[in-house]
Design a protein around this motif. Structure first.
Motif, PDB file in Angstrom:
ATOM      1  N   UNK A 238       0.845  -1.194   0.000  1.00 47.24           N
ATOM      2  CA  UNK A 238       0.000   0.000   0.000  1.00 47.24           C
ATOM      3  C   UNK A 238       0.885   1.250   0.000  1.00 47.24           C
ATOM      4  N   UNK A 239       0.614   2.164  -0.921  1.00 48.32           N
ATOM      5  CA  UNK A 239       1.437   3.371  -1.036  1.00 48.32           C
ATOM      6  C   UNK A 239       0.568   4.504  -1.570  1.00 48.32           C
ATOM      7  N   UNK A 240       1.144   5.692  -1.658  1.00 45.02           N
ATOM      8  CA  UNK A 240       0.422   6.797  -2.265  1.00 45.02           C
ATOM      9  C   UNK A 240       0.992   7.018  -3.647  1.00 45.02           C
ATOM     10  N   UNK A 241       0.173   7.608  -4.539  1.00 49.57           N
ATOM     11  CA  UNK A 241       0.500   7.587  -5.947  1.00 49.57           C
ATOM     12  C   UNK A 241       1.545   8.591  -6.401  1.00 49.57           C
ATOM     13  N   UNK A 242       1.669   9.661  -5.670  1.00 49.32           N
ATOM     14  CA  UNK A 242       2.514  10.737  -6.178  1.00 49.32           C
ATOM     15  C   UNK A 242       3.982  10.318  -6.201  1.00 49.32           C
ATOM     16  N   UNK A 243       4.622  10.565  -7.319  1.00 50.72           N
ATOM     17  CA  UNK A 243       6.026  10.213  -7.472  1.00 50.72           C
ATOM     18  C   UNK A 243       6.923  11.172  -6.680  1.00 50.72           C
TER      19      UNK A 243
ATOM     20  N   UNK B 149       7.723  11.606  -3.845  1.00 46.56           N
ATOM     21  CA  UNK B 149       7.304  12.151  -2.579  1.00 46.56           C
ATOM     22  C   UNK B 149       8.328  11.690  -1.542  1.00 46.56           C
TER      23      UNK B 149
ATOM     24  N   UNK C 248       9.890  10.468   2.151  1.00 45.12           N
ATOM     25  CA  UNK C 248       9.451   9.570   3.221  1.00 45.12           C
ATOM     26  C   UNK C 248       9.037   8.225   2.673  1.00 45.12           C
ATOM     27  N   UNK C 249       8.532   7.381   3.558  1.00 45.35           N
ATOM     28  CA  UNK C 249       8.128   6.024   3.207  1.00 45.35           C
ATOM     29  C   UNK C 249       9.239   5.282   2.472  1.00 45.35           C
TER      30      UNK C 249
ATOM     31  N   UNK D 271       8.777   1.572   2.538  1.00 46.82           N
ATOM     32  CA  UNK D 271       7.882   0.922   1.571  1.00 46.82           C
ATOM     33  C   UNK D 271       8.635   0.648   0.270  1.00 46.82           C
TER      34      UNK D 271
ATOM     35  N   UNK E 131      -2.751   1.455  -4.396  1.00 43.02           N
ATOM     36  CA  UNK E 131      -3.273   2.614  -3.659  1.00 43.02           C
ATOM     37  C   UNK E 131      -4.552   2.229  -2.931  1.00 43.02           C
ATOM     38  N   UNK E 132      -5.067   3.166  -2.139  1.00 49.37           N
ATOM     39  CA  UNK E 132      -6.235   2.886  -1.305  1.00 49.37           C
ATOM     40  C   UNK E 132      -7.423   2.318  -2.077  1.00 49.37           C
ATOM     41  N   UNK E 133      -7.662   2.845  -3.287  1.00 49.23           N
ATOM     42  CA  UNK E 133      -8.841   2.375  -4.020  1.00 49.23           C
ATOM     43  C   UNK E 133      -8.623   0.996  -4.645  1.00 49.23           C
TER      44      UNK E 133
ATOM     45  N   UNK F 267       0.669  -3.278   4.561  1.00 46.45           N
ATOM     46  CA  UNK F 267       0.956  -1.925   5.039  1.00 46.45           C
ATOM     47  C   UNK F 267       1.259  -1.973   6.522  1.00 46.45           C
TER      48      UNK F 267
ATOM     49  N   UNK G 174      -1.722   3.117   9.002  1.00 46.53           N
ATOM     50  CA  UNK G 174      -2.456   3.324   7.748  1.00 46.53           C
ATOM     51  C   UNK G 174      -3.464   2.196   7.531  1.00 46.53           C
TER      52      UNK G 174
END
Lengths: 352, 352
Positions: free
Chosen positions: B180-185, B187, B189-190, B193, B215-217, B229, B233
């Motif tokens: 599980x991660x966030x989409x923005x390249x 970025x 931290x993390x 992951x 991602x979350x969806x 994850x 989160x």
């Protein structure tokens, strides 16, 4: 009169949804003016079809468009000073517009906004705030993905920023504020959330009513008006909720088309389903608001249609109309006047 | 024969939902035996009403019950060695039962399970895994709240643990796994992951098919069989999805009772709504599974009714039946035989 600058080249549809969106907004908000930045050949012919719209719109040609898959550093390298995205942001900086809207890629838009507008004096990091439909109405949730991780002072900043947005948008004097946390006691880690809670509890007279910790299911309940978290958990929460809503919508459609009885029932209840669809319509809540910058920037969803893009423009309009930036600055001044140590430590953090 | 030890004193309803739940399970799984721990006066009279159930159940009186609001440290202090929760866990440790089920408080159950069963040799930290209903079926999501934060090696451990659970429950040989991660390249931290992604990509032949970041969806879409994850989160995602499902259920009920036409439509489509309600029924997916311990412990939701508690018991039963622990240990051995450095660094981390 409120002037909105628009990056016409962002989003999956580019200028295709732009003109219908502008038409919609111009009908509903009669004192709006648009500054539109994009490629002449893509925008001008469409615009010229609507003389009334053209009369309230100034168009500026830009050769360069930031691509949806550009990394922020690439976008800055080849799009700074000259892309439609940059020019739209710069219009806010130069005072030619009061808010900027783009459906372009989030990372690039945030990088350019930070570079061009800079963060407010006492704010370390900007946040992206979402408007979250709840069982009670709407809440502001931030940060939904500007940066990963946040220390206690940054979380307090987010609380103040979100409070300003709730005050400007929902017309409330003292929004309730909650810090997103997990329920289990004595769990290790997240010291920054506990520390932020202590700071907010002890902050004294502010424009917010600090509620305490909230959990994931409190967001949809509307337990508080402003939900504060760092960008990783916030982004996961937002996308998970979107995914769950889509999933249930899929179940519902499948259930209503499976049998003849269900299809008949659907016809009878169509009005109710339309109401429900409207409730679940993500377009109505389209627009991530960049907070903490010296200017208002709204990110519209890349896949937004004309109605969604219009909602994002009107979100920017409404925040200008209701004095968002002034409210935030007043709240920040109030907080920092009472907590000079918070100012100092946030400035120290900035130097790292 | 599979023996399940049960803490009868946990949950909001205590023994009230227990007997109906046991009856249900005993009907559906004929080779099950129960070891039930609780207060004599609360459990025995109910149990004696059903001789067939009593015949497959051994009851053990315990004076002490862990309270729902006990902190983990309090629970350990006054409930270790003697509470119904402890005794139920200890039955697994002593080989008298193959799995333990409790609806008691999560923090106390985890603290006692760790203390009594200990983590597996190469595992730093246990995780809580949830079964998540998706558009494609079900996925395993972990950690949903055992601990906050996880380094790259712990995330890899979670991937192996979740893979074992998906193999045991869904009968698949090579589940797909996503981080599980966030989409923005780009970025910040993390890093953990990203590092975990590198480790999984380079892990070579394993019982899983590493998909990459999700991602979350993607959770609700069912993009992967196992979503990995850290616990903060994961907990936020789980509770946000539950909240969203409840919120939409509320919208739906309101919409279907607002007009006469909607009410008529509801009557026609009632079968479809029942199917939908079953799809959205959280009871069917009740049960957080503690993974990474030398034994199987299932946490039932505190507010679960008899059907929900039965689902949690059957979850424990099914994992025993399908050799969960053996699968996990084989996968861990396979991974650590190929990555001795991962073993070393995880052991070092353990000493911190």
């Amino acid at each position: 009169m409120i002037r909105i600058s628009i990056d016409a080249m962002g989003g999956d549809h580019g200028p295709g949804v732009l003109i219908p969106a502008l038409l919609t907004v111009a009908q509903r908000r009669t004192d709006v003016r648009f500054l539109v930045y994009g490629r002449e050949d893509a925008v001008r012919p469409e615009l010229n079809k609507y003389p009334k719209l053209a009369a309230v719109t100034e168009f500026f040609h830009c050769d360069i468009a930031v691509r949806m898959d550009d990394k922020p550093s690439q976008a800055l390298r080849h799009g700074r000073w000259k892309s439609s995205m940059w020019k739209a942001i710069e219009a806010v900086k130069n005072g030619e517009a009061e808010a900027c809207i783009s459906a372009g890629n989030t990372g690039a838009l945030m990088a350019m906004s930070k570079f061009c507008l800079r963060t407010m004096a006492t704010i370390d990091r900007p946040a992206i705030a979402a408007i979250w439909p709840t069982a009670r109405g709407e809440s502001v949730v931030l940060d939904v993905g500007a940066t990963i991780g946040a220390d206690a002072h940054q979380l307090v900043d987010f609380a103040i920023l979100g409070t300003g947005m709730a005050r400007a948008l929902f017309g409330m004097e003292r929004p309730t504020v909650g810090l997103l946390n997990v329920g289990v006691e004595e769990i290790k880690g997240q010291e920054e959330v506990k520390e932020a809670g202590r700071l907010l509890r002890e902050a004294g007279k502010m424009a917010m009513d600090y509620h305490g910790f909230v959990e994931g299911d409190d967001i949809g309940k509307g337990t508080v008006d402003v939900v504060v978290t760092e960008g990783f958990a916030g982004n996961i929460a937002l996308k998970t909720a979107e995914g769950t809503a889509r999933q249930i919508g899929g179940y519902l459609r499948a259930a209503m088309s499976r049998t003849l009885m269900a299809k008949i029932g659907y016809l009878f209840a169509k009005g109710a389903f339309d109401t429900l669809r409207e409730k679940m319509d993500v377009r109505r809540a389209n627009g991530g608001v960049f907070l903490g910058l010296n200017g208002i920037v709204v990110k519209s969803h890349g896949g937004a249609d004309a109605e969604g893009f219009a909602a994002a423009i009107e979100l920017g309009y409404d925040m200008v109309r209701n004095g968002l930036l002034d409210r935030i600055e007043a709240d920040l001044d109030l907080f920092h006047a009472r907590h000079p140590q918070a100012t100092r430590s946030s400035e120290l953090a900035d130097e790292n």
